[in-house]
Motif scaffolding. Structure first.
Motif, PDB file in Angstrom:
ATOM      1  N   LEU A  87       1.044  -1.711  -0.209  1.00 10.83           N
ATOM      2  CA  LEU A  87      -0.440   0.323  -0.128  1.00 10.83           C
ATOM      3  C   LEU A  87       0.708   1.278  -0.112  1.00 10.83           C
ATOM      4  CD1 LEU A  87      -2.536  -1.121   2.548  1.00 10.83           C
ATOM      5  CD2 LEU A  87      -2.628  -0.881  -0.224  1.00 10.83           C
ATOM      6  N   TRP A  88       0.767   2.531  -1.009  1.00 14.35           N
ATOM      7  CA  TRP A  88       1.482   2.934  -0.941  1.00 14.35           C
ATOM      8  C   TRP A  88       1.397   4.574  -1.140  1.00 14.35           C
ATOM      9  CZ3 TRP A  88       6.746   3.951  -1.581  1.00 14.35           C
ATOM     10  CH2 TRP A  88       7.167   4.860  -2.818  1.00 14.35           C
ATOM     11  N   TRP A  89       1.748   5.447  -0.514  1.00 10.58           N
ATOM     12  CA  TRP A  89       0.809   7.176  -0.962  1.00 10.58           C
ATOM     13  C   TRP A  89       2.010   7.633  -1.090  1.00 10.58           C
ATOM     14  CZ3 TRP A  89       1.328   3.939   3.846  1.00 10.58           C
ATOM     15  CH2 TRP A  89       2.039   4.632   4.858  1.00 10.58           C
ATOM     16  N   GLY A  94       1.557   2.715  -9.364  1.00  9.29           N
ATOM     17  CA  GLY A  94       0.374   1.549  -8.901  1.00  9.29           C
ATOM     18  C   GLY A  94      -1.145   2.215  -8.851  1.00  9.29           C
ATOM     19  N   SER A  95      -2.132   0.999  -8.059  1.00  8.45           N
ATOM     20  CA  SER A  95      -3.404   1.297  -9.522  1.00  8.45           C
ATOM     21  C   SER A  95      -3.899   2.231  -8.097  1.00  8.45           C
ATOM     22  CB  SER A  95      -3.622  -0.105  -9.011  1.00  8.45           C
ATOM     23  OG  SER A  95      -3.858  -0.721 -10.107  1.00  8.45           O
ATOM     24  N   ARG A 103      -6.051  10.532   2.054  1.00  9.95           N
ATOM     25  CA  ARG A 103      -5.420  10.595   1.508  1.00  9.95           C
ATOM     26  C   ARG A 103      -5.042   9.287   0.377  1.00  9.95           C
ATOM     27  NH1 ARG A 103       0.441   9.951   4.868  1.00  9.95           N
ATOM     28  NH2 ARG A 103       0.272  11.750   6.926  1.00  9.95           N
ATOM     29  N   PRO A 104      -5.077   9.777  -0.848  1.00  7.70           N
ATOM     30  CA  PRO A 104      -5.455   8.342  -1.745  1.00  7.70           C
ATOM     31  C   PRO A 104      -4.060   7.410  -1.341  1.00  7.70           C
ATOM     32  CG  PRO A 104      -4.481  10.345  -3.207  1.00  7.70           C
ATOM     33  CD  PRO A 104      -3.910  11.388  -1.610  1.00  7.70           C
ATOM     34  N   LEU A 105      -4.771   6.157  -1.463  1.00 10.26           N
ATOM     35  CA  LEU A 105      -3.583   4.872  -1.209  1.00 10.26           C
ATOM     36  C   LEU A 105      -3.632   3.823  -2.695  1.00 10.26           C
ATOM     37  CD1 LEU A 105      -4.479   3.442   1.863  1.00 10.26           C
ATOM     38  CD2 LEU A 105      -2.444   3.951   1.288  1.00 10.26           C
ATOM     39  N   TYR A 106      -2.461   3.912  -3.118  1.00 11.46           N
ATOM     40  CA  TYR A 106      -2.608   3.064  -4.017  1.00 11.46           C
ATOM     41  C   TYR A 106      -1.703   1.711  -4.019  1.00 11.46           C
ATOM     42  CZ  TYR A 106      -2.856   7.654  -6.456  1.00 11.46           C
ATOM     43  OH  TYR A 106      -3.236   8.826  -7.090  1.00 11.46           O
ATOM     44  N   ALA A 139      -1.931  -6.845  -6.407  1.00 19.24           N
ATOM     45  CA  ALA A 139      -2.085  -6.048  -6.864  1.00 19.24           C
ATOM     46  C   ALA A 139      -3.768  -6.054  -8.099  1.00 19.24           C
ATOM     47  CB  ALA A 139      -0.769  -6.033  -8.069  1.00 19.24           C
ATOM     48  N   VAL A 140      -4.049  -4.623  -8.694  1.00 18.30           N
ATOM     49  CA  VAL A 140      -4.710  -5.004  -9.615  1.00 18.30           C
ATOM     50  C   VAL A 140      -4.935  -4.400 -10.969  1.00 18.30           C
ATOM     51  CG1 VAL A 140      -6.645  -5.320  -7.713  1.00 18.30           C
ATOM     52  CG2 VAL A 140      -5.826  -3.180  -7.434  1.00 18.30           C
TER      53      VAL A 140
END
Length: 336
Positions: A87-89, A94-95, A103-106, A139-140
Protein backbone atom coordinates in the motif's frame (compact mmCIF):
# COMPACT_ATOMS: atom_id res chain seq x y z
CA UNK A 1 0.34 -19.75 25.74
CA UNK A 2 0.67 -22.21 22.87
CA UNK A 3 3.23 -21.59 20.11
CA UNK A 4 3.27 -22.88 16.54
CA UNK A 5 5.71 -22.48 13.69
CA UNK A 6 4.77 -20.13 10.88
CA UNK A 7 4.46 -22.69 8.11
CA UNK A 8 7.77 -24.25 7.13
CA UNK A 9 9.82 -21.53 8.83
CA UNK A 10 11.59 -21.80 12.18
CA UNK A 11 9.57 -18.83 13.48
CA UNK A 12 7.66 -20.12 16.51
CA UNK A 13 4.83 -17.68 17.08
CA UNK A 14 2.25 -17.45 19.84
CA UNK A 15 -1.12 -18.72 18.61
CA UNK A 16 -2.64 -15.43 19.75
CA UNK A 17 -0.80 -12.52 18.20
CA UNK A 18 -1.32 -8.80 18.68
CA UNK A 19 -2.73 -7.01 15.67
CA UNK A 20 -1.45 -3.44 15.73
CA UNK A 21 -4.04 -1.83 13.45
CA UNK A 22 -5.91 -0.05 16.24
CA UNK A 23 -2.85 1.59 17.79
CA UNK A 24 -2.18 3.36 14.50
CA UNK A 25 -4.75 5.93 15.61
CA UNK A 26 -7.15 8.03 13.56
CA UNK A 27 -10.92 8.21 13.21
CA UNK A 28 -11.22 5.08 11.10
CA UNK A 29 -9.50 3.09 13.82
CA UNK A 30 -12.28 3.98 16.28
CA UNK A 31 -10.66 6.67 18.44
CA UNK A 32 -7.35 8.31 19.20
CA UNK A 33 -4.97 6.05 21.09
CA UNK A 34 -2.62 7.27 23.79
CA UNK A 35 0.89 6.42 22.60
CA UNK A 36 2.29 5.66 26.04
CA UNK A 37 -0.61 3.35 26.83
CA UNK A 38 -0.13 1.62 23.47
CA UNK A 39 3.53 1.02 24.34
CA UNK A 40 2.54 -0.37 27.75
CA UNK A 41 0.07 -2.64 25.97
CA UNK A 42 2.82 -4.04 23.73
CA UNK A 43 5.13 -4.53 26.71
CA UNK A 44 2.33 -6.28 28.60
CA UNK A 45 1.73 -8.55 25.61
CA UNK A 46 5.33 -9.79 25.75
CA UNK A 47 5.11 -10.25 29.52
CA UNK A 48 1.90 -12.26 28.99
CA UNK A 49 3.43 -14.70 26.50
CA UNK A 50 2.54 -13.04 23.21
CA UNK A 51 5.63 -12.90 21.00
CA UNK A 52 3.90 -12.29 17.66
CA UNK A 53 3.09 -8.75 16.50
CA UNK A 54 1.50 -7.83 13.19
CA UNK A 55 1.52 -4.29 11.84
CA UNK A 56 1.71 -2.44 8.50
CA UNK A 57 2.96 0.91 7.20
CA UNK A 58 -0.61 2.00 6.40
CA UNK A 59 -1.69 1.67 10.04
CA UNK A 60 -1.50 5.32 10.95
CA UNK A 61 0.91 6.09 8.10
CA UNK A 62 3.80 4.41 9.88
CA UNK A 63 2.72 5.34 13.41
CA UNK A 64 1.85 1.77 14.41
CA UNK A 65 5.25 0.54 13.21
CA UNK A 66 7.06 3.30 15.08
CA UNK A 67 5.23 2.58 18.33
CA UNK A 68 6.01 -1.11 18.02
CA UNK A 69 9.64 -0.32 17.30
CA UNK A 70 9.86 1.82 20.45
CA UNK A 71 8.15 -0.76 22.65
CA UNK A 72 10.40 -3.70 21.79
CA UNK A 73 13.76 -2.00 22.22
CA UNK A 74 15.90 -4.25 24.34
CA UNK A 75 13.54 -7.17 23.68
CA UNK A 76 13.93 -7.64 19.92
CA UNK A 77 15.12 -11.22 20.34
CA UNK A 78 11.91 -12.07 22.24
CA UNK A 79 9.47 -11.12 19.49
CA UNK A 80 8.44 -12.04 15.97
CA UNK A 81 7.75 -8.92 13.93
CA UNK A 82 5.37 -9.10 10.99
CA UNK A 83 4.69 -6.14 8.76
CA UNK A 84 3.48 -5.63 5.22
CA UNK A 85 4.14 -4.00 1.87
CA UNK A 86 2.09 -2.99 -1.12
CA UNK A 87 0.00 0.00 0.00
CA UNK A 88 1.66 3.14 -1.30
CA UNK A 89 0.93 6.85 -0.87
CA UNK A 90 4.09 8.76 -1.86
CA UNK A 91 2.86 9.27 -5.42
CA UNK A 92 0.51 7.66 -7.93
CA UNK A 93 2.62 4.61 -8.75
CA UNK A 94 0.39 1.54 -8.67
CA UNK A 95 -3.38 1.17 -8.97
CA UNK A 96 -5.72 3.41 -7.02
CA UNK A 97 -7.09 1.60 -3.97
CA UNK A 98 -9.04 4.07 -1.83
CA UNK A 99 -9.15 7.54 -0.34
CA UNK A 100 -8.30 6.92 3.28
CA UNK A 101 -7.94 9.48 6.07
CA UNK A 102 -7.73 12.20 3.44
CA UNK A 103 -5.00 10.55 1.37
CA UNK A 104 -5.14 8.47 -1.80
CA UNK A 105 -3.81 4.96 -1.34
CA UNK A 106 -2.45 2.86 -4.20
CA UNK A 107 -1.76 -0.83 -4.49
CA UNK A 108 1.81 -1.10 -5.68
CA UNK A 109 3.84 -4.29 -5.69
CA UNK A 110 6.45 -2.93 -8.06
CA UNK A 111 10.05 -3.78 -7.21
CA UNK A 112 10.97 -0.07 -7.07
CA UNK A 113 8.32 0.84 -4.48
CA UNK A 114 9.01 -2.35 -2.49
CA UNK A 115 12.67 -1.33 -2.24
CA UNK A 116 11.60 1.95 -0.61
CA UNK A 117 9.00 0.35 1.63
CA UNK A 118 11.33 -2.19 3.20
CA UNK A 119 13.85 0.46 4.21
CA UNK A 120 11.12 2.64 5.66
CA UNK A 121 9.67 -0.22 7.71
CA UNK A 122 13.11 -1.23 8.99
CA UNK A 123 13.64 2.35 10.12
CA UNK A 124 10.17 2.64 11.67
CA UNK A 125 10.57 -0.63 13.56
CA UNK A 126 14.17 0.22 14.51
CA UNK A 127 15.36 -3.24 13.51
CA UNK A 128 17.84 -4.77 11.08
CA UNK A 129 15.43 -7.44 9.87
CA UNK A 130 11.72 -8.25 9.65
CA UNK A 131 10.66 -11.76 10.59
CA UNK A 132 7.58 -12.00 8.37
CA UNK A 133 7.15 -9.62 5.43
CA UNK A 134 3.69 -9.84 3.88
CA UNK A 135 2.02 -8.65 0.70
CA UNK A 136 -0.79 -6.51 2.15
CA UNK A 137 -3.17 -6.67 -0.81
CA UNK A 138 -2.74 -8.28 -4.23
CA UNK A 139 -2.02 -6.03 -7.19
CA UNK A 140 -4.89 -5.09 -9.50
CA UNK A 141 -5.36 -3.41 -12.86
CA UNK A 142 -4.42 -1.06 -14.40
CA UNK A 143 -0.91 -1.45 -12.97
CA UNK A 144 -0.90 -5.11 -12.02
CA UNK A 145 2.69 -6.10 -11.30
CA UNK A 146 3.24 -9.76 -12.21
CA UNK A 147 3.41 -11.96 -9.13
CA UNK A 148 6.69 -13.40 -10.38
CA UNK A 149 8.26 -9.90 -10.37
CA UNK A 150 6.99 -9.18 -6.86
CA UNK A 151 8.22 -12.51 -5.52
CA UNK A 152 11.62 -12.04 -7.14
CA UNK A 153 11.98 -8.72 -5.31
CA UNK A 154 10.85 -10.24 -2.00
CA UNK A 155 13.15 -13.24 -2.32
CA UNK A 156 16.08 -10.86 -2.85
CA UNK A 157 15.20 -9.25 0.49
CA UNK A 158 15.39 -12.68 2.11
CA UNK A 159 18.80 -13.27 0.48
CA UNK A 160 19.98 -9.89 1.77
CA UNK A 161 18.99 -10.80 5.33
CA UNK A 162 16.41 -8.03 5.62
CA UNK A 163 13.48 -10.48 5.71
CA UNK A 164 13.34 -13.95 7.26
CA UNK A 165 10.12 -15.23 5.68
CA UNK A 166 7.45 -14.13 3.21
CA UNK A 167 3.67 -14.16 3.63
CA UNK A 168 0.60 -12.97 1.76
CA UNK A 169 -2.66 -11.34 2.84
CA UNK A 170 -6.14 -11.02 1.36
CA UNK A 171 -5.43 -13.14 -1.71
CA UNK A 172 -7.80 -15.39 -3.62
CA UNK A 173 -7.13 -19.11 -3.80
CA UNK A 174 -5.89 -18.66 -7.38
CA UNK A 175 -3.53 -15.85 -6.37
CA UNK A 176 -2.25 -17.93 -3.48
CA UNK A 177 -1.36 -20.73 -5.89
CA UNK A 178 0.48 -18.29 -8.13
CA UNK A 179 2.54 -16.99 -5.21
CA UNK A 180 3.39 -20.54 -4.16
CA UNK A 181 4.53 -21.32 -7.70
CA UNK A 182 7.02 -18.44 -7.58
CA UNK A 183 8.82 -19.19 -4.32
CA UNK A 184 8.53 -20.11 -0.67
CA UNK A 185 5.83 -18.39 1.37
CA UNK A 186 4.96 -19.48 4.89
CA UNK A 187 1.66 -17.79 5.76
CA UNK A 188 -1.62 -16.39 4.55
CA UNK A 189 -3.48 -13.67 6.47
CA UNK A 190 -7.18 -13.07 5.89
CA UNK A 191 -10.41 -12.04 7.56
CA UNK A 192 -12.12 -14.91 9.36
CA UNK A 193 -14.53 -15.11 12.26
CA UNK A 194 -17.56 -17.03 13.41
CA UNK A 195 -19.61 -14.34 11.63
CA UNK A 196 -17.50 -14.43 8.45
CA UNK A 197 -16.72 -18.01 7.48
CA UNK A 198 -16.29 -17.92 3.69
CA UNK A 199 -12.54 -18.85 3.91
CA UNK A 200 -13.65 -22.32 5.03
CA UNK A 201 -14.70 -22.99 1.42
CA UNK A 202 -11.30 -22.49 -0.20
CA UNK A 203 -8.49 -20.59 1.53
CA UNK A 204 -8.36 -22.54 4.81
CA UNK A 205 -8.29 -26.02 3.20
CA UNK A 206 -5.74 -24.86 0.62
CA UNK A 207 -3.44 -23.46 3.31
CA UNK A 208 -3.75 -26.69 5.27
CA UNK A 209 -2.88 -28.70 2.16
CA UNK A 210 0.18 -26.53 1.51
CA UNK A 211 1.36 -26.46 5.13
CA UNK A 212 0.92 -22.69 5.49
CA UNK A 213 0.26 -20.83 8.68
CA UNK A 214 -3.11 -19.09 8.70
CA UNK A 215 -3.30 -15.70 10.41
CA UNK A 216 -6.90 -14.64 10.95
CA UNK A 217 -7.89 -11.05 11.55
CA UNK A 218 -11.18 -9.46 12.62
CA UNK A 219 -11.93 -12.67 14.51
CA UNK A 220 -13.56 -10.54 17.23
CA UNK A 221 -15.32 -8.46 14.55
CA UNK A 222 -13.79 -5.22 15.82
CA UNK A 223 -15.23 -5.71 19.29
CA UNK A 224 -18.72 -6.95 18.40
CA UNK A 225 -17.91 -10.47 19.64
CA UNK A 226 -16.43 -9.32 22.94
CA UNK A 227 -19.83 -8.61 24.47
CA UNK A 228 -18.85 -5.01 25.12
CA UNK A 229 -20.76 -3.58 22.15
CA UNK A 230 -24.41 -3.05 23.05
CA UNK A 231 -27.51 -1.93 21.18
CA UNK A 232 -26.93 1.53 22.68
CA UNK A 233 -23.28 1.82 21.60
CA UNK A 234 -22.65 4.91 19.46
CA UNK A 235 -19.51 5.06 17.35
CA UNK A 236 -17.53 8.19 16.61
CA UNK A 237 -17.94 9.93 13.28
CA UNK A 238 -15.72 8.31 10.65
CA UNK A 239 -15.49 4.99 12.50
CA UNK A 240 -15.58 2.20 9.91
CA UNK A 241 -18.15 0.34 11.99
CA UNK A 242 -20.74 2.97 11.07
CA UNK A 243 -20.68 1.86 7.42
CA UNK A 244 -23.07 -1.00 6.68
CA UNK A 245 -21.10 -1.91 3.58
CA UNK A 246 -18.02 -2.50 5.73
CA UNK A 247 -19.74 -4.82 8.21
CA UNK A 248 -23.53 -5.35 8.07
CA UNK A 249 -23.44 -7.11 11.45
CA UNK A 250 -23.14 -3.65 13.02
CA UNK A 251 -26.56 -2.59 11.73
CA UNK A 252 -28.75 -2.37 14.81
CA UNK A 253 -31.13 -5.24 14.01
CA UNK A 254 -28.23 -7.57 13.16
CA UNK A 255 -26.18 -6.38 16.12
CA UNK A 256 -29.03 -7.21 18.48
CA UNK A 257 -29.12 -10.80 17.19
CA UNK A 258 -25.41 -11.18 17.93
CA UNK A 259 -25.81 -9.67 21.40
CA UNK A 260 -28.58 -12.18 22.17
CA UNK A 261 -26.35 -15.05 21.01
CA UNK A 262 -23.48 -13.91 23.21
CA UNK A 263 -25.81 -13.60 26.17
CA UNK A 264 -26.82 -17.25 25.68
CA UNK A 265 -23.13 -18.21 25.84
CA UNK A 266 -22.53 -16.64 29.23
CA UNK A 267 -22.92 -20.02 31.02
CA UNK A 268 -20.12 -21.39 28.80
CA UNK A 269 -17.88 -18.60 30.04
CA UNK A 270 -18.70 -19.59 33.60
CA UNK A 271 -17.88 -23.22 32.80
CA UNK A 272 -14.46 -22.35 31.34
CA UNK A 273 -13.71 -19.42 33.65
CA UNK A 274 -13.25 -17.09 30.69
CA UNK A 275 -14.90 -14.02 29.19
CA UNK A 276 -16.73 -13.85 25.86
CA UNK A 277 -13.74 -12.59 23.89
CA UNK A 278 -11.64 -15.50 25.14
CA UNK A 279 -14.43 -17.96 24.33
CA UNK A 280 -14.65 -16.61 20.77
CA UNK A 281 -10.87 -16.69 20.30
CA UNK A 282 -10.81 -20.24 21.65
CA UNK A 283 -13.50 -21.26 19.16
CA UNK A 284 -11.52 -19.65 16.32
CA UNK A 285 -8.30 -21.46 17.21
CA UNK A 286 -10.20 -24.74 17.37
CA UNK A 287 -11.30 -24.54 13.73
CA UNK A 288 -9.66 -26.77 11.13
CA UNK A 289 -6.51 -25.22 9.60
CA UNK A 290 -6.54 -22.09 11.78
CA UNK A 291 -3.06 -21.81 13.29
CA UNK A 292 -2.87 -18.23 14.64
CA UNK A 293 -5.34 -15.49 15.52
CA UNK A 294 -4.46 -11.79 15.46
CA UNK A 295 -6.40 -9.75 18.01
CA UNK A 296 -6.08 -6.04 18.55
CA UNK A 297 -5.84 -4.27 21.89
CA UNK A 298 -5.57 -0.69 23.08
CA UNK A 299 -4.93 -1.26 26.79
CA UNK A 300 -2.84 -3.64 28.91
CA UNK A 301 -5.92 -5.29 30.45
CA UNK A 302 -7.26 -6.12 26.99
CA UNK A 303 -4.06 -7.76 25.82
CA UNK A 304 -3.80 -9.81 29.03
CA UNK A 305 -7.28 -11.16 28.35
CA UNK A 306 -6.43 -11.94 24.73
CA UNK A 307 -3.27 -13.74 25.78
CA UNK A 308 -5.18 -15.97 28.19
CA UNK A 309 -7.18 -17.31 25.25
CA UNK A 310 -3.97 -18.97 24.04
CA UNK A 311 -4.39 -21.54 26.80
CA UNK A 312 -8.11 -22.18 26.32
CA UNK A 313 -9.14 -25.63 25.05
CA UNK A 314 -12.84 -26.09 24.32
CA UNK A 315 -14.42 -29.53 24.26
CA UNK A 316 -15.78 -31.04 21.05
CA UNK A 317 -19.28 -30.87 22.56
CA UNK A 318 -19.01 -27.14 23.25
CA UNK A 319 -17.67 -26.48 19.75
CA UNK A 320 -20.59 -28.45 18.29
CA UNK A 321 -23.09 -26.51 20.41
CA UNK A 322 -21.59 -23.16 19.35
CA UNK A 323 -21.57 -24.20 15.70
CA UNK A 324 -25.25 -25.09 15.87
CA UNK A 325 -26.02 -21.73 17.47
CA UNK A 326 -24.13 -19.99 14.67
CA UNK A 327 -26.05 -21.96 12.05
CA UNK A 328 -29.28 -20.88 13.71
CA UNK A 329 -28.07 -17.26 13.74
CA UNK A 330 -27.74 -17.29 9.96
CA UNK A 331 -26.53 -14.40 7.81
CA UNK A 332 -26.87 -10.67 8.45
CA UNK A 333 -29.74 -8.86 6.80
CA UNK A 334 -28.10 -6.19 4.61
CA UNK A 335 -31.09 -3.85 4.97
CA UNK A 336 -33.08 -4.68 8.10
Amino acid sequence: MQYRNLGSSDLKASVVGMGAWAIGGGASWGSKVDDEEAIRTIETAVDSGINFFDTAPAYGWGHSERLLGRAIQGRRDQVILATKCGLWWDDDRGSFFADFEGRPLYRSLRPDTLAIEIERSLQNLNTEYIDLYQVHWPAVEPEQTPIADTMEALLKLVEAGKVRAIGVCNVSEEELQQYLACGAIVSDQFRYSMLYRSPEKDILPRCQQQGLATLTYMSLEQGLLTGKVTAETVFEQGDLRTHAGWNPWYLLANRTRVIDLLQAWKPLCDEYNCNLAQLVLGWTLAQDAVTHVLAGARRPDQIRQNAAAGDLSLSAEIIERMNQDLTDLGEPNPDP
